[in-house]
Design a protein around this motif. Structure first.
Motif, mmCIF file in Angstrom:
data_model
loop_
_atom_site.group_PDB
_atom_site.id
_atom_site.type_symbol
_atom_site.label_atom_id
_atom_site.label_comp_id
_atom_site.label_asym_id
_atom_site.label_seq_id
_atom_site.Cartn_x
_atom_site.Cartn_y
_atom_site.Cartn_z
ATOM 1 N N THR A 1 -8.554 4.573 -3.865
ATOM 2 C CA THR A 1 -7.330 5.930 -3.726
ATOM 3 C C THR A 1 -8.263 6.774 -2.816
ATOM 4 O O THR A 1 -9.797 7.107 -2.771
ATOM 5 C CB THR A 1 -7.223 6.431 -5.028
ATOM 6 O OG1 THR A 1 -6.761 5.316 -5.858
ATOM 7 C CG2 THR A 1 -6.378 7.673 -4.965
ATOM 8 N N ARG B 1 -3.451 -0.230 -2.503
ATOM 9 C CA ARG B 1 -4.109 1.129 -2.373
ATOM 10 C C ARG B 1 -3.481 2.116 -2.319
ATOM 11 O O ARG B 1 -2.257 2.056 -1.830
ATOM 12 C CB ARG B 1 -5.347 0.781 -1.067
ATOM 13 C CG ARG B 1 -4.524 0.435 0.104
ATOM 14 C CD ARG B 1 -5.389 0.472 1.165
ATOM 15 N NE ARG B 1 -6.547 -0.434 1.098
ATOM 16 C CZ ARG B 1 -6.537 -1.728 1.152
ATOM 17 N NH1 ARG B 1 -5.272 -2.350 1.421
ATOM 18 N NH2 ARG B 1 -7.740 -2.569 0.990
ATOM 19 N N LEU B 2 -4.090 3.504 -2.459
ATOM 20 C CA LEU B 2 -3.046 4.600 -2.782
ATOM 21 C C LEU B 2 -3.796 5.749 -1.903
ATOM 22 O O LEU B 2 -4.880 5.851 -1.739
ATOM 23 C CB LEU B 2 -3.323 4.984 -4.258
ATOM 24 C CG LEU B 2 -2.590 6.198 -4.510
ATOM 25 C CD1 LEU B 2 -1.110 6.301 -4.352
ATOM 26 C CD2 LEU B 2 -2.766 6.602 -6.129
ATOM 27 N N ALA C 1 -12.275 7.735 -6.510
ATOM 28 C CA ALA C 1 -11.301 8.044 -5.896
ATOM 29 C C ALA C 1 -12.221 8.660 -4.530
ATOM 30 O O ALA C 1 -13.275 9.210 -4.720
ATOM 31 C CB ALA C 1 -10.432 9.296 -6.104
ATOM 32 N N ILE D 1 -9.287 10.455 -11.278
ATOM 33 C CA ILE D 1 -9.020 8.955 -10.742
ATOM 34 C C ILE D 1 -10.698 8.294 -10.368
ATOM 35 O O ILE D 1 -11.553 8.880 -9.802
ATOM 36 C CB ILE D 1 -8.392 9.074 -9.499
ATOM 37 C CG1 ILE D 1 -7.094 9.237 -9.794
ATOM 38 C CG2 ILE D 1 -8.337 7.315 -8.919
ATOM 39 C CD1 ILE D 1 -6.152 9.321 -8.482
ATOM 40 N N ILE E 1 -5.424 4.809 -12.760
ATOM 41 C CA ILE E 1 -5.290 4.295 -11.712
ATOM 42 C C ILE E 1 -6.931 3.799 -11.215
ATOM 43 O O ILE E 1 -7.944 4.383 -11.334
ATOM 44 C CB ILE E 1 -5.227 5.540 -10.681
ATOM 45 C CG1 ILE E 1 -3.850 6.277 -10.929
ATOM 46 C CG2 ILE E 1 -5.193 5.112 -9.197
ATOM 47 C CD1 ILE E 1 -3.587 7.367 -10.209
ATOM 48 N N MET F 1 2.868 4.713 -9.896
ATOM 49 C CA MET F 1 1.571 4.155 -10.452
ATOM 50 C C MET F 1 1.858 3.990 -11.825
ATOM 51 O O MET F 1 1.060 3.144 -12.606
ATOM 52 C CB MET F 1 0.359 4.935 -10.185
ATOM 53 C CG MET F 1 0.032 5.205 -8.710
ATOM 54 S SD MET F 1 -0.395 3.399 -8.032
ATOM 55 C CE MET F 1 -1.815 2.896 -8.962
ATOM 56 N N SER G 1 1.002 -1.281 0.038
ATOM 57 C CA SER G 1 0.105 0.064 0.194
ATOM 58 C C SER G 1 0.817 1.195 -0.201
ATOM 59 O O SER G 1 1.999 1.144 0.488
ATOM 60 C CB SER G 1 -0.868 -0.070 1.184
ATOM 61 O OG SER G 1 -1.905 -1.106 0.969
ATOM 62 N N TRP H 1 -9.721 5.122 5.103
ATOM 63 C CA TRP H 1 -8.380 4.468 4.465
ATOM 64 C C TRP H 1 -7.718 3.859 5.447
ATOM 65 O O TRP H 1 -7.323 2.703 4.876
ATOM 66 C CB TRP H 1 -7.867 5.689 3.799
ATOM 67 C CG TRP H 1 -6.783 5.327 2.709
ATOM 68 C CD1 TRP H 1 -7.042 5.117 1.415
ATOM 69 C CD2 TRP H 1 -5.298 5.036 2.716
ATOM 70 N NE1 TRP H 1 -5.839 4.476 0.800
ATOM 71 C CE2 TRP H 1 -4.882 4.616 1.707
ATOM 72 C CE3 TRP H 1 -4.473 4.960 3.948
ATOM 73 C CZ2 TRP H 1 -3.620 4.320 1.416
ATOM 74 C CZ3 TRP H 1 -3.275 4.703 3.860
ATOM 75 C CH2 TRP H 1 -2.691 4.331 2.574
ATOM 76 N N CYS I 1 -6.810 1.235 -8.369
ATOM 77 C CA CYS I 1 -6.932 0.708 -6.964
ATOM 78 C C CYS I 1 -7.753 1.574 -6.177
ATOM 79 O O CYS I 1 -7.839 3.005 -6.464
ATOM 80 C CB CYS I 1 -5.378 0.494 -6.508
ATOM 81 S SG CYS I 1 -4.366 2.150 -6.256
#
Length: 256
Positions: free
Chosen positions: A176, A83-84, A202, A199, A172, A74, A59, A239, A174
């Protein structure tokens, strides 16, 4: 069982000290890695060096300059990122108005030393109510003064030769989080809204840093991840909880 890895990428002239609250929160469940981004003169080189030392899956959270490095990661290895989180960062290329002030800072550090740079640079980076907080100011000054004019010059070179990362956002996929304080003068809200919208899926973009509105009270404009807030920021907490094992996540929810 091998612990999962969380990479925390620091901002300009910052080191692991800027992530101290997150390290304390995650170290019992994660292998925490704070890459040393000093000594490189491009964000691409920082990303390559980070990936060379990273495990197959991890991560990733990046603060300010570290967020730009995270986006370079990325570009290179999206399949390795679980995850970001992008905190107080940007994606636009260098703007003309940015060049002269940045070069003036480098000249100041090279002429008068890193301490002179810190004295000029720090006040605008802190929320006004925290500029007289000796503990906070002392911690940031100590961290920056561990750097050198040479390290600062290389990171500024990287910033002034950065790529336009706007086209990369759509790639992207994942989970985020994009997060910035609404009193963050160093990182425009519009920039982070652009990232969030670019994104797909997001998470929330901003929080209110004015405690008079009953929201989280963070001390700095450019130091989103610095000392812990007086009240939780829901999107950041969510998160963080998503990284924890189920039992720990439940206990976190109960205590948040």
């Amino acid at each position: 069982m091998t612990a999962r890895t969380l990479l925390l990428l620091p901002g300009l002239l910052c080191d692991r000290e800027i992530w101290a609250p997150q390290i304390a929160a995650f170290e019992s469940d994660y292998r925490i890695v704070v890459p040393d981004l000093w000594g490189y003169d491009s964000f691409e080189a920082m990303a390559e060096a980070t990936l060379a030392e990273a495990p197959a899956r991890f991560s990733l959270a990046g603060h300010s300059m570290g967020g730009r490095v995270a986006l370079e990661i990325m570009q290179r290895a999206p399949e390795r990122v679980e995850r970001l989180a992008l905190l107080s960062t940007g994606v636009h290329p260098v703007r003309e108005a940015e060049i002269a002030p940045r070069l003036a800072q480098v000249a100041l550090a090279e002429r008068d030393g890193i301490e002179a740079l810190v004295q000029e640079w720090l006040p605008p980076m802190l929320h006004a109510r925290y500029r007289s907080d000796p503990k906070l100011v002392g911690a940031i000054v100590s961290m920056w003064c561990r750097g050198t004019p040479e390290i600062f010059a290389k990171q500024i070179h990287a910033a002034l030769h950065r790529r336009d990362l706007r086209p990369s956002l759509a790639g992207i996929h994942c989970p985020t989080l994009v997060l910035v304080g609404d009193k963050d003068d160093a990182t425009p809200m519009a920039e982070n809204e652009f990232i969030r919208d670019g994104i797909g899926g997001a998470a929330d973009c901003s929080f209110t840093s004015d405690s008079r509105n009953g929201a989280a009270n963070w001390p700095a404009s450019g130091f989103l991840v610095s000392p812990a807030p007086r009240s939780p920021i829901p999107s950041w907490e969510n998160w963080r909880r998503s990284l924890l094992p189920p039992s720990r996540s439940a206990s976190w929810s109960a205590s948040a």
